[in-house]
Enzyme design. Structure first.
Site, mmCIF file in Angstrom:
data_model
loop_
_atom_site.group_PDB
_atom_site.id
_atom_site.type_symbol
_atom_site.label_atom_id
_atom_site.label_comp_id
_atom_site.label_asym_id
_atom_site.label_seq_id
_atom_site.Cartn_x
_atom_site.Cartn_y
_atom_site.Cartn_z
ATOM 1 N N PRO A 2 73.586 -7.209 125.737
ATOM 2 C CA PRO A 2 74.586 -6.239 126.216
ATOM 3 C C PRO A 2 74.220 -4.807 125.822
ATOM 4 O O PRO A 2 73.862 -4.542 124.690
ATOM 5 C CB PRO A 2 75.874 -6.684 125.510
ATOM 6 N N GLU A 3 74.283 -3.906 126.806
ATOM 7 C CA GLU A 3 74.113 -2.486 126.536
ATOM 8 C C GLU A 3 75.444 -1.800 126.854
ATOM 9 O O GLU A 3 76.448 -2.470 127.054
ATOM 10 C CB GLU A 3 72.947 -1.933 127.368
ATOM 11 N N LYS A 59 77.263 0.975 121.856
ATOM 12 C CA LYS A 59 77.411 -0.478 121.991
ATOM 13 C C LYS A 59 78.364 -1.044 120.938
ATOM 14 O O LYS A 59 78.402 -2.249 120.713
ATOM 15 C CB LYS A 59 76.032 -1.132 121.861
ATOM 16 N N ARG A 261 58.448 -3.052 122.604
ATOM 17 C CA ARG A 261 59.335 -3.629 123.629
ATOM 18 C C ARG A 261 58.634 -3.586 124.974
ATOM 19 O O ARG A 261 57.856 -2.671 125.248
ATOM 20 C CB ARG A 261 60.633 -2.807 123.724
#
Ligand SMILES: [Zn+2]
Length: 283
Positions: A2-3, A59, A261
Site C-alpha cells: 500500500p502507498e 502512508k 528496488r
C-alpha cells in the site's frame, strides 16, 4: 504494497465503519509496536472508546478516540496490512493483527500476512498534526507543494529523483509503484539527479503524481483495497510491465535496479540524463 492512495482508501473505509460507534472490545496481536505502546495497554485504551475521523499523513494513519483514554490509534500497514469488515459471528479472517468489535454489530479487522504492519498509541496532540509528529514532508494528496516549493525540497540533492521522491521526509506518500508511474507520466528518467529537475519538470511531475493517485482513488468499491503484488489486476502503465509495450510510444518497457528496488521506465519516453548519478550519489 500500500502507498498513499491505497492507505487513503483504507482511511475512508475506516471513517465510514468506525465513526459514531463504540468499540465494545479490542483484540490486539501486533507484529510490531511503536514504543511505548504494549499490546495489552493498546487493547485497554481502545475498549470502550469512540473513534473519530481517521487522519492520514503519507502512508501513516491515526484514528483519534475519545472515551476512557483519549488519544489515537497509530497504524502503518507495512507491506500486506489491510482493513476489512465483517458481521459479528462471521468467520474470523486469517492473519489478524487487530480486531475491533463495534456497537453496530460489525467487527473491523486489520489483517497482515507478512506482519510488517505496525501499531501504536499517540497522545491526542500528536494526531492533530500527524505528519509533523512523524517528521514527514508535505503529504502529496492534501498538502501538495507548488512546483517551486518542490524544487526547493529537491535542491542540492544529487541522488536519482525517484529515490529522493520516495524519501518520506522530502515528500510523503510515494512508494516504488507510484514513483515509477508518475515519472513515466511526466517523461522524467528515474535517475535524473533530483537537483537537476527544472520548473516545467516539477509542474509536470506534480500533475503526474495526482494522475497516478487517481488511478487507485477512482477505483474504490467501498470495501476492499487490492494490492498488485498479491495478484490483483495491474492497473498501472509501466510498473510490473517489463518487456510489454509502453502505452504512449509502444516501445518496450524496461526494468532496472535503482537503490535496491526494481524500477520500470520507457527508455524512449524517459531519456537518460546526460549526467547519470548512481544511488550512492556518485557520477
Ligand atoms: Zn514510451
Amino acid at each position: 504494497m500500500p502507498e498513499l492512495p491505497e492507505v487513503e482508501l483504507h482511511r475512508r473505509h475506516l471513517e465510514r465503519w468506525l465513526v459514531d460507534h463504540t468499540v465494545m472490545s479490542a483484540t490486539v496481536q501486533p507484529a510490531r509496536l511503536r514504543p511505548p505502546a504494549s499490546a495489552g495497554a493498546l487493547g485497554e485504551a481502545l475498549t470502550g472508546s469512540r473513534p473519530g475521523v481517521p487522519v492520514r499523513a503519507g502512508k501513516h494513519v491515526a484514528v483519534p478516540v475519545s472515551g476512557p483514554r483519549p488519544g489515537a490509534l497509530y497504524v502503518h500497514l507495512g507491506m500486506t496490512g489491510r482493513w476489512t469488515r465483517r458481521r459479528r459471528g462471521e468467520a474470523e479472517p486469517r492473519f489478524r493483527v487487530l480486531s475491533l468489535t463495534l456497537s453496530d454489530g460489525h467487527v473491523v479487522d486489520l489483517t497482515d500476512a507478512r506482519r510488517f504492519s505496525c501499531l501504536g498509541w499517540l497522545e491526542s496532540g500528536e494526531a492533530v498534526d500527524l505528519g509533523a509528529a512523524l517528521g514527514l514532508g508535505p503529504d502529496l494528496l492534501t498538502q501538495v507543494p507548488f512546483p517551486a516549493g518542490l524544487l526547493g525540497r529537491l535542491a542540492g540533492r544529487r541522488r536519482g529523483i525517484k529515490e529522493v521522491l520516495m524519501d518520506q521526509a522530502v515528500v510523503a506518500g510515494l512508494g516504488n509503484i507510484h514513483a515509477a508511474e508518475a515519472l513515466w507520466r511526466a517523461r522524467i528518467h528515474p535517475s535524473l539527479p533530483a537537483r537537476d529537475l527544472d520548473l516545467p519538470g516539477a509542474r509536470a511531475l506534480l500533475r503526474a503524481i495526482q494522475a497516478t493517485f487517481r488511478v487507485v482513488l477512482d477505483d474504490d468499491d467501498g470495501e476492499g483495497v487490492a494490492y498488485v503484488e498479491e495478484g490483483a489486476p495491474n492497473p498501472f502503465k509501466v510498473y510490473g510491465r517489463a518487456g510489454r509495450p509502453c502505452p504512449r510510444c509502444h516501445g518496450p518497457v524496461a526494468r532496472y535496479s535503482q537503490g535496491g528496488r526494481s524500477t520500470y521506465l520507457c527508455p524512449a519516453c524517459q531519456p537518460a540524463p546526460t549526467t547519470t548519478v548512481t544511488s550512492q550519489g556518485r557520477p
